[in-house]
Structures are given as C-alpha cells and as structure tokens.
Design a protein around this motif. Structure first.
Motif, PDB file in Angstrom:
ATOM      1  N   GLN A  51       0.817  -1.213   0.000  1.00 19.21           N
ATOM      2  CA  GLN A  51       0.000   0.000   0.000  1.00 19.21           C
ATOM      3  C   GLN A  51       0.858   1.275   0.000  1.00 19.21           C
ATOM      4  O   GLN A  51       0.568   2.261   0.692  1.00 19.21           O
ATOM      5  N   ILE A  52       1.935   1.260  -0.769  1.00 21.30           N
ATOM      6  CA  ILE A  52       2.782   2.436  -0.938  1.00 21.30           C
ATOM      7  C   ILE A  52       2.320   3.145  -2.208  1.00 21.30           C
ATOM      8  O   ILE A  52       2.252   2.526  -3.276  1.00 21.30           O
ATOM      9  N   PRO A  53       1.991   4.423  -2.126  1.00 21.83           N
ATOM     10  CA  PRO A  53       1.306   5.071  -3.253  1.00 21.83           C
ATOM     11  C   PRO A  53       2.119   5.248  -4.526  1.00 21.83           C
ATOM     12  O   PRO A  53       1.541   5.293  -5.614  1.00 21.83           O
ATOM     13  N   GLN A  54       3.468   5.351  -4.426  1.00 26.90           N
ATOM     14  CA  GLN A  54       4.242   5.641  -5.624  1.00 26.90           C
ATOM     15  C   GLN A  54       5.442   4.696  -5.739  1.00 26.90           C
ATOM     16  O   GLN A  54       6.062   4.341  -4.738  1.00 26.90           O
ATOM     17  N   ALA A  55       5.753   4.331  -6.984  1.00 27.64           N
ATOM     18  CA  ALA A  55       6.882   3.449  -7.264  1.00 27.64           C
ATOM     19  C   ALA A  55       7.708   4.052  -8.394  1.00 27.64           C
ATOM     20  O   ALA A  55       7.154   4.645  -9.328  1.00 27.64           O
ATOM     21  N   PHE A  56       9.030   3.876  -8.313  1.00 30.46           N
ATOM     22  CA  PHE A  56       9.931   4.499  -9.285  1.00 30.46           C
ATOM     23  C   PHE A  56      11.068   3.552  -9.655  1.00 30.46           C
ATOM     24  O   PHE A  56      11.499   2.734  -8.840  1.00 30.46           O
ATOM     25  N   SER A  57      11.557   3.727 -10.873  1.00 28.74           N
ATOM     26  CA  SER A  57      12.845   3.158 -11.262  1.00 28.74           C
ATOM     27  C   SER A  57      13.848   4.277 -11.527  1.00 28.74           C
ATOM     28  O   SER A  57      15.031   3.997 -11.760  1.00 28.74           O
ATOM     29  N   SER A  58      13.386   5.505 -11.479  1.00 29.89           N
ATOM     30  CA  SER A  58      14.248   6.684 -11.623  1.00 29.89           C
ATOM     31  C   SER A  58      14.430   7.335 -10.257  1.00 29.89           C
ATOM     32  O   SER A  58      13.460   7.837  -9.659  1.00 29.89           O
ATOM     33  N   LEU A  59      15.663   7.326  -9.764  1.00 28.32           N
ATOM     34  CA  LEU A  59      15.926   7.959  -8.467  1.00 28.32           C
ATOM     35  C   LEU A  59      15.717   9.464  -8.557  1.00 28.32           C
ATOM     36  O   LEU A  59      15.216  10.086  -7.615  1.00 28.32           O
ATOM     37  N   GLN A  60      16.076  10.056  -9.672  1.00 29.46           N
ATOM     38  CA  GLN A  60      15.907  11.496  -9.855  1.00 29.46           C
ATOM     39  C   GLN A  60      14.433  11.893  -9.730  1.00 29.46           C
ATOM     40  O   GLN A  60      14.099  12.881  -9.068  1.00 29.46           O
ATOM     41  N   ASP A  61      13.564  11.121 -10.359  1.00 31.01           N
ATOM     42  CA  ASP A  61      12.133  11.429 -10.281  1.00 31.01           C
ATOM     43  C   ASP A  61      11.609  11.250  -8.852  1.00 31.01           C
ATOM     44  O   ASP A  61      10.782  12.044  -8.379  1.00 31.01           O
ATOM     45  N   LEU A  62      12.066  10.208  -8.188  1.00 29.78           N
ATOM     46  CA  LEU A  62      11.634   9.988  -6.801  1.00 29.78           C
ATOM     47  C   LEU A  62      12.060  11.158  -5.914  1.00 29.78           C
ATOM     48  O   LEU A  62      11.260  11.677  -5.121  1.00 29.78           O
ATOM     49  N   LEU A  63      13.310  11.576  -6.033  1.00 28.96           N
ATOM     50  CA  LEU A  63      13.823  12.647  -5.173  1.00 28.96           C
ATOM     51  C   LEU A  63      13.190  13.992  -5.487  1.00 28.96           C
ATOM     52  O   LEU A  63      13.287  14.925  -4.676  1.00 28.96           O
TER      53      LEU A  63
END
Length: 363
Positions: A51-63
């Motif tokens: 139940q984590i709302p967001q997932a990324f493979s781009s660290l830049q986008d996550l940060l």
C-alpha cells in the motif's frame, strides 16, 4: 499519521522490503510514500503489496517529490555512494544500511556532505538498540568486571554454508560482498561502542566456497572472491587484546557470542539462534571465582513490542532515533560518523590481510 509525520522513501526491495518498509509503516511518525527498484514493474508490484502510493525506477524522479522528507537506502553496498549522495544533494535526511560503502573515503564524503547540508544521516547499527546489549553496556559502564583483560567475539553462523546458494553481488569483493561487510561492520561498531577505540589490528580473510551457481545463467558456476570467514586480532587504545572470529559457512556454528574477562569477573552475552540474529540473546555474569549466572534484563530496556522477525524491533528503535535527531536538529550516535569508523576498520582488515601484517589505526 500525525500532522508532523515524516514522508519517507525506501530504496531497495531486499532488506528494504523485509524490514525497512514494515518498520517505517509501524512507526507512528513515519509514512512510506515511495519505493525504488531499478525494475519499475517490480517496484510497482511491491509498492502495491505494501500500500505504498508511488513506485519508481528513476531515483531522480523519486527525489523530485516535493513532499518527500527522508530516504532509507537498503541497496547493495556498491550502489550506496552514488545513491546516498543524490539523496543528500536533494536535501533529504538519510538512513543508510551497512556496510556503508566500498571504502571509508566514500563514507567520509557522505558524512561531510550531510554536515554541509545540515541533514541527519545515520547508520543502521541495530545492536546498540537491543535490550540485552544495552544492559551489557550498562554493566561495563558500572565497571562490574573491573579492568578488562581479554575480549573474545565469535560470530559463527550457517547462512551461506550451502554451496548451492546462488551467486550474486554478495559473492563479489568489489561490490561489497562478504562476511566482513555483512557482520563485521556490526562487530566493529559495537566494539567501539562498548569498549572504546582500536589501536591496531591484524586480519586474515578466507573463502571456503570459491564457486556458486548463477541462476541467471542456467546455474553456471561463477567465481566467488568475497570472504566468508574472517579472523581479526585487535588491541584497544588501552592495550586490551581482542580476538574476533566471523564465519557465515559454519554448520552447527555456536552463533554470536561476546565474552568479556576482567580482573573482577566475567560477562558473557550470546545467542545460538541460527535463524534470527536478534532473537535469543542472553546475558550472564560471574564474579571472580564464581559460576556464571544469567542476568535479568530490566523491563525499562525491553522492546515495547516484539515481532516474529527479530530485526524489526531494533530497526524500529533506529528509526525512532533518526526521527528524534531530525526533530532536535542534532545528530547523535549511531550516525555516519560511526559508519566511517566501522568502514575504516574493514578497509584496514583487508589491508592487513594483503600485507600479512599488523596495521595501526589512525585517530
């Protein structure tokens, strides 16, 4: 969640999924809002399961998430320096898994960067938060054994004794694999915490299982050059001798034990639990000339809650320590400063092994 909750992202889905996510979700002040894995589909699958709302493979986008406050890094060690530096450059607080990096210089760089940015960066040294270990620290501080004459550490487990266990980054020394990084990083930290700084050391590393099957290549055997057994002799600043034996390939190994022999008596802390490196620790004391007696751990030190996986309770305390440091704007141990010291001692152990010599530890 409270209005002052910290919005946290987790990088890594191994230990990150098993321990960081449930610990952060259990803590009343932290909320996991994002997850990173280099495989986006896998990140999305695991995020949905938790139940984590967001997932990324781009660290830049996550940060770039504006609401993000802090990040835990639980990826393999060879990724730590690049990822953690990006976290700090993005002005996010950092919780970094051990081993910190591939060398102490990189850990020092991260420590200095956190200082420059005014951020809280801490290391996940869990044993400082385990009740029986905290009681050992108290008794040592009280001087119950008097002047210490000898310290003996055994950490002998079966986790990698099966040669069919798959080859991965853990098999590679250049990626931070091996027993010294996995468990020696903890041991070097608690030696400094419990007994003080080390003056010099002499280490020997070996690899009992030189090949393992690579499941990505049809089980083809690939070489292993990371250590699975380590022997380290040390001398503390005050001259106290220390003997440490570590191994991850010992069938029926005795587990994890710390023995402290002093002029007034003996303290022994240990666990023979091979399946959980936190559950099962007991503490014994014997005045000089008497038999060992188990010591009761005071209720004031007890975990508020225990879990089937023993690692969760101390990591919850690490997270609580992190949150308190952020609240107070002041970093206390275990921070990346302690991470630098642990990593330095691992570096010097490798140097000692290569040179077959005692190595002085710089101040």
């Amino acid at each position: 969640m409270t209005s002052s909750s910290l919005k946290v992202a987790v990088l890594g889905t191994g230990f990150g999924q098993k321990i960081h996510i449930p610990a952060l979700q259990h803590h009343h002040r932290t909320e996991v809002i994002a997850l990173w894995n280099n495989d986006l589909a896998k990140a999305q699958e695991i995020a949905a399961a938790h139940q984590i709302p967001q997932a990324f493979s781009s660290l830049q986008d996550l940060l770039a998430l504006p609401e993000l406050d802090a990040v835990t890094v639980a990826t393999p060690p060879f990724l730590h320096t690049e990822m953690a530096s990006q976290v700090l450059e993005a002005r996010k607080h950092l919780l970094l898994e051990k081993p910190m990096n591939l060398n102490a210089q990189d850990t020092q760089y991260l420590y200095d960067l956190a200082q420059q940015k005014g951020l809280v960066a801490i290391a996940d040294f869990e044993f400082r938060f385990v009740p029986s270990w905290q009681r050992l620290a108290e008794l040592l501080q009280e001087g119950i054994v008097g002047k210490i004459r000898f310290i003996k550490i055994d950490w002998l487990v079966v986790s990698r004794a099966d040669p069919s266990r798959p080859w991965n980054w853990y098999a590679r020394q250049d990626q931070g694999g091996g027993a010294l990084g996995a468990i020696g990083s903890h041991a070097f930290d608690y030696i400094a915490w419990l007994f003080g700084p080390i003056q010099r050391l002499c280490g020997h590393l070996s690899c009992a299982i030189p090949q393992r099957p690579d499941p990505t290549q049809g089980g083809q055997l690939k070489p292993v050059d990371a250590d699975d057994t380590c022997m380290v002799m040390m001398e503390l600043k005050d001259g106290t001798p220390v003997q440490m034996s570590l191994s991850s390939v010992t069938y029926q190994g005795r587990g994890h034990w710390v023995e402290v022999y002093g002029e007034k008596g003996t303290l022994v802390l240990g666990s023979d639990n091979q399946k959980d490196y936190v559950h099962g620790f007991r503490l014994w004391y014997a005045p000089a000339g008497e038999s060992l007696r188990e010591q009761e751990i005071p209720q004031r030190l007890a975990f508020p809650q225990v879990f089937p996986d023993g690692r969760l309770a101390p990591v919850l305390r690490v997270i609580d320590h992190w949150v308190q440091c952020i609240d107070q704007g002041k970093v206390t141990a275990p921070s990346l400063k302690e991470g630098v010291y642990s990593q330095l001692l691992m570096d010097l152990t490798h140097e000692s092994h290569a040179r077959q010599a005692w190595i002085e530890v710089p101040d």
